[in-house]
Scaffold this active site. Structure first.
Site, PDB file in Angstrom:
ATOM      1  N   ASP A  40       0.852  -1.189   0.000  1.00  0.00           N
ATOM      2  CA  ASP A  40       0.000   0.000   0.000  1.00  0.00           C
ATOM      3  C   ASP A  40       0.881   1.231   0.000  1.00  0.00           C
ATOM      4  OD1 ASP A  40      -2.293   1.854   1.010  1.00  0.00           O
ATOM      5  OD2 ASP A  40      -3.278  -0.094   0.852  1.00  0.00           O
ATOM      6  N   HIS A  44      -4.041   5.840   3.973  1.00  0.00           N
ATOM      7  CA  HIS A  44      -4.863   4.690   3.609  1.00  0.00           C
ATOM      8  C   HIS A  44      -4.332   3.394   4.207  1.00  0.00           C
ATOM      9  CE1 HIS A  44      -6.141   1.543   0.641  1.00  0.00           C
ATOM     10  NE2 HIS A  44      -7.243   2.263   0.540  1.00  0.00           N
ATOM     11  N   SER A  73     -11.463  -1.425  -0.447  1.00  0.00           N
ATOM     12  CA  SER A  73     -10.212  -1.353   0.302  1.00  0.00           C
ATOM     13  C   SER A  73     -10.390  -1.777   1.745  1.00  0.00           C
ATOM     14  CB  SER A  73      -9.668   0.082   0.293  1.00  0.00           C
ATOM     15  OG  SER A  73      -8.865   0.338  -0.818  1.00  0.00           O
ATOM     16  N   ALA A  86      -7.171  -7.759  -8.769  1.00  0.00           N
ATOM     17  CA  ALA A  86      -8.182  -8.749  -8.373  1.00  0.00           C
ATOM     18  C   ALA A  86      -8.438  -9.756  -9.478  1.00  0.00           C
ATOM     19  CB  ALA A  86      -9.489  -8.051  -7.998  1.00  0.00           C
ATOM     20  N   ASN A 134      -6.496  -5.714  19.871  1.00  0.00           N
ATOM     21  CA  ASN A 134      -7.796  -5.830  20.509  1.00  0.00           C
ATOM     22  C   ASN A 134      -7.892  -4.913  21.723  1.00  0.00           C
ATOM     23  OD1 ASN A 134      -9.468  -7.477  22.839  1.00  0.00           O
ATOM     24  ND2 ASN A 134     -10.428  -7.587  20.834  1.00  0.00           N
TER      25      ASN A 134
END
Length: 830
Positions: A173, A233, A417, A351, A245
């Site tokens: 990315d 992003h 995304s 993809a 978490n």
């Protein structure tokens, strides 16, 4: 390639980003005019590819279903490749002065990235030892409730013992902010052999940090794994996949990623600033990031980036992703955000990689019912290769996750995304529990066990498989899939009337699934005379035969559905698709065009057989006319498969006549040659992006025949027109002063000429001494207004593009290759 976030932070939702698009003009990021970066492939298979076909090599290099690049046999094989690459690199440097080698590949490609003078680029293919030359393609980037929706907490265990520990997720990315509290390294131990890359940007949570800037980029942060001004992003994406978490977003809201205990790898392949659209990356750098991710031991690679599909065999990123999958890495990709604009047939690269998991987006229950397919989420099939994708769906609407502190620390984004790292996190959870599963088995488990996605908030109608794939992932069910299937989705492709097609699906026992399963077919929108059949039962392990049949009178339609396997209370679904077609274009007469030039046409008196084209099938969302009930004229052209582009532009038409071009694979209106074959501007670096224009082109065409169709909208007048046809236009317009002296009354005269696709007058702009001035163009000459300027010496700058530039989008590197920026001094006479 661009980021597949649907919109900027939602407060800027009007500036929506879609797959392969942007809303603002951008500057030419690569070095102006001088060089171009290309990937050169040698003849040998990469290490990952070789293990697929060489059992001896596989036995010596594959450990626990994952390629060990440090095994002695791997090192030996890579050394052999490297020796041949060094020989070829030396030969290229000797043959093409000024060339340099930027990257070496061996694991996912046998190749090198070479920077060469633009004028010498075509010589690369003739250098002995070069098997193929790939173009440079530019890519962009495209949780509080979402983990529960896909069952992630049920996988973690009460003490988070199975929350992704030891699994490494690589984010390809535009750079992760490793200092974000969502990635707090407290409690983590750096695994043996790490950190890797630029260790100043690593922690015990983010264990790899690398950047892959293109050659000669002037941006000061391009070489850093995190851009303090423009990276955003990737931090959001990484948080969805593996944020810790219980991280507090506010006093009342705590968040978690899908695999909160997984490690992260930061592969910043998008490094070049483009005004209005963040950071871009080119295919050589993305391939280098994939290569590094495999070498670094990543278990999962996430690609929340995308571009319109190009000819698959000319897409180096697709090749690299499939090779990474062969090396044992699960590759998860965003399907794209183009459905609301262009309809079905909008799933884009990467993809389109056959072995990747392509992900659609659904709602997550924030302000609306959950599991409704997002209106922007791209639909299948893939427009050129006609694969059934996406394979799965996941929450990707209004997803709250991390962003760098300078833009607010937390934000809500939408896009495929955001759905993609949901699936990457799910893959990490599965791999921790099932370390021997292959990427294909992870993919199969997720697809077979999906829950329905719906077409609307009423949740009464399931979305077609071309939108949802196998459905919304259900991780606990995928954890015990019972069976694996290969392939995971079934595409029968385009089927004509009175034809049949069969596909075989291999079924294997995943644990507890052996024995007899009953089989039924669920057609989602059945059409009379269009069927899919299967035997009543199938034995696992074994082969399931699916047969599609189209009757002589079946209506043209997309047929979607599932082969449903049932054993007791257990249900598994295999999605399928095909299109019933009755091509009419093949019956029309065609006029051959052998060479570039200006031609005449006349739709008056011609047949009116074709009224719609696909894929994409619904570009009316951006204003392209889709009801073409008037007559059409067809011209036939042939491509060698080696040119950069070819295209047509309507130049003139008789009074009242309307004509609009399309380009399709010969004889079939259902085989548009990609987005560029439609009459709208597709270059996001130009201000007229998505504007309608009477231009159609094919970028990086495969070899074969194509039909150029000039059609007439319903109710419009047919008649005479002229058009220009060009081939392999890679040269920008030539701009020159007509004289060094000018007057304020007459203006400054220049010549602006282009021998390929022709000058695009709408792109002309001029400044004098840095201030914008008016410019008028006609027949190869331009005049810049000078009123109000004083006598003396001034500097003029003129920017001019040709017509092909509007079609180059990000499948052609560098940015704006068919645009000239001309600057010179002149004098205004007293």
């Amino acid at each position: 390639m661009h980021l597949l976030k649907h919109g900027l932070p939602l407060l800027a939702a009007a500036a929506v980003l879609v797959l392969g698009t942007s809303a603002a003009a951008r500057t030419n990021a690569p070095v102006a005019g001088g060089t171009v970066e290309l990937v050169v492939r040698l003849g040998a298979p990469s290490l990952a590819e070789a293990t697929r076909s060489n059992r001896t090599l596989a036995a010596a290099t594959v450990r626990h279903r994952h390629l060990d690049v440090r095994a002695p046999a791997s090192v030996s094989y890579l050394r052999t490749l490297a020796a041949a690459q060094r020989t070829l690199a030396s030969r290229i440097v000797r043959t093409i002065p000024g060339s340099t080698v930027r990257w070496h590949y061996g694991v996912v490609l046998d190749g090198i990235a070479v920077v060469v003078p633009r004028a010498e680029a075509e010589r690369l293919a003739s250098v002995p030892g070069v098997a193929e030359v790939y173009p440079s393609v530019t890519y962009h980037s495209l949780l509080d409730r979402s983990p529960q929706l896909i069952g992630a907490p049920a996988m973690w265990g009460p003490d988070l013992a199975t929350a992704g520990q030891g699994i490494k997720i690589g984010i390809v990315d535009e750079g992760i902010d490793q200092s974000h509290p969502f990635f707090n390294p407290a409690g983590y131990t750096m695994p043996a052999g790490y950190p890797k890359g630029n260790t100043a940007y690593t922690t015990a949570k983010v264990i790899v940090a690398r950047a892959f800037p293109p050659a000669n980029t002037p941006w000061k942060y391009a070489g850093l794994p995190f851009d303090p001004q423009l990276s955003e992003h990737a931090t959001h994406v990484a948080g969805i996949a593996a944020g810790n978490n219980g991280t507090a977003e506010s006093r009342t809201v705590s968040l978690s990623g899908i695999a909160p205990k997984a490690y992260l790898g930061n592969y910043k392949a998008l490094t070049v600033p483009t005004p209005g659209d963040g950071l871009d990356g080119n295919s050589p750098e993305i391939a280098a990031a994939i290569e590094a991710g495999v070498k670094d031991g990543m278990n999962v690679l996430n690609f929340s980036i995308g571009e319109p599909e190009m000819t698959p065999k000319r897409d180096v990123v697709v090749d690299a992703i499939d090779a990474a999958t062969a090396a044992g890495v699960v590759c998860v990709t965003a399907a794209g955000n183009d459905f609301s604009d262009l309809g079905d047939g909008t799933v884009g690269s990467p993809a389109t990689a056959p072995d990747a998991i392509a992900v659609a987006a659904v709602t997550n229950g924030r302000g609306a019912p959950a599991d409704v397919i997002a209106d922007f989420s791209s639909g299948g099939p893939t427009p050129i290769s006609l694969q059934l994708k996406p394979e799965v769906s996941a929450p990707g609407v209004n997803v709250l996750s991390s962003v760098p502190a300078h833009v607010g620390l937390w934000d809500t984004f939408s896009g495929t995304s955001m759905a993609t790292p949901m699936v990457s996190g799910a893959a990490a959870l599965l791999l921790q529990r099932h370390p021997t599963w292959t990427p294909a088995q992870v993919k199969s488990a997720l697809v077979l066990t999906g829950d329905p996605a719906f077409t609307s908030t009423t949740r009464t109608t399931e979305a077609p498989t071309t939108r949802e794939g196998g459905g919304v992932i259900d991780i606990p069910r995928a954890n015990a899939p019972l069976i694996f299937d290969s392939p995971t989705t079934v595409s029968f492709g385009l089927m004509r009337r009175s034809t049949t097609a069969t596909r075989s699906v291999a079924l294997t026992d995943a644990g507890g699934g052996a024995g007899t399963w009953s089989v039924s077919i669920q057609q989602q929108d059945p059409e009379a005379g269009a069927t899919v059949a299967a035997p009543a039962t199938v034995t696992v392990p074994g082969q399931l035969q699916l047969a599609a049949a189209v009757g002589s009178s079946a209506a043209e339609s997309d047929q979607t559905g599932f082969a449903v396997l049932t054993q007791g209370t257990n249900v598994r679904r295999i999605p399928f698709w095909y299109r019933v077609e009755a091509p009419k274009l093949e019956t029309e007469p065609t006029t051959p065009i052998a060479r570039p030039g200006i031609y005449s046409g006349n739709t008056s008196g011609k047949a009116s057989l074709v009224s719609a084209y696909r894929y994409p099938d619904a570009p009316s969302g951006i204003g392209v006319k889709t009801n073409l009930g008037g007559p059409e004229q067809v011209f036939r052209v042939h491509s060698s498969g080696t040119v950069a582009n070819f295209g047509v532009a309507v130049l003139t038409h008789a009074a009242g006549v309307t004509v609009t071009p399309r380009i399709v694979y010969a004889g079939d209106e259902n085989r548009l040659a990609g987005y560029t074959a439609l009459p709208f501007a597709l270059n996001p670096y130009q201000p007229d992006f998505y504007a309608l224009e009477p231009v159609a082109s094919v970028t990086l065409p495969s070899a074969g025949d194509y039909d150029v169709v000039f059609d007439t909208p319903t109710g419009a007048r047919p008649g005479k027109f002229t058009f220009r046809y060009w081939v392999n236009d890679k040269t920008p317009p030539a701009v020159a002063l007509a004289g060094n002296t000018a007057t304020t009354a007459a203006g400054l005269r220049l010549t602006v000429k282009d021998t390929g696709s022709g000058v695009d007058p709408s792109t002309l702009s001029a400044t004098v001494d840095g201030k914008r001035r008016g410019i008028v163009y006609a027949a190869g000459r331009a005049v810049v207004g000078l009123k109000g300027l004083a006598a003396g010496t001034h500097r003029v700058t003129v920017v001019a593009s040709d017509v092909q530039e509007s079609k180059n989008n990000e499948n052609t590197g560098p940015v704006l290759p068919n645009t000239t920026t001309f600057s010179a001094t002149f004098r205004i006479a007293r």
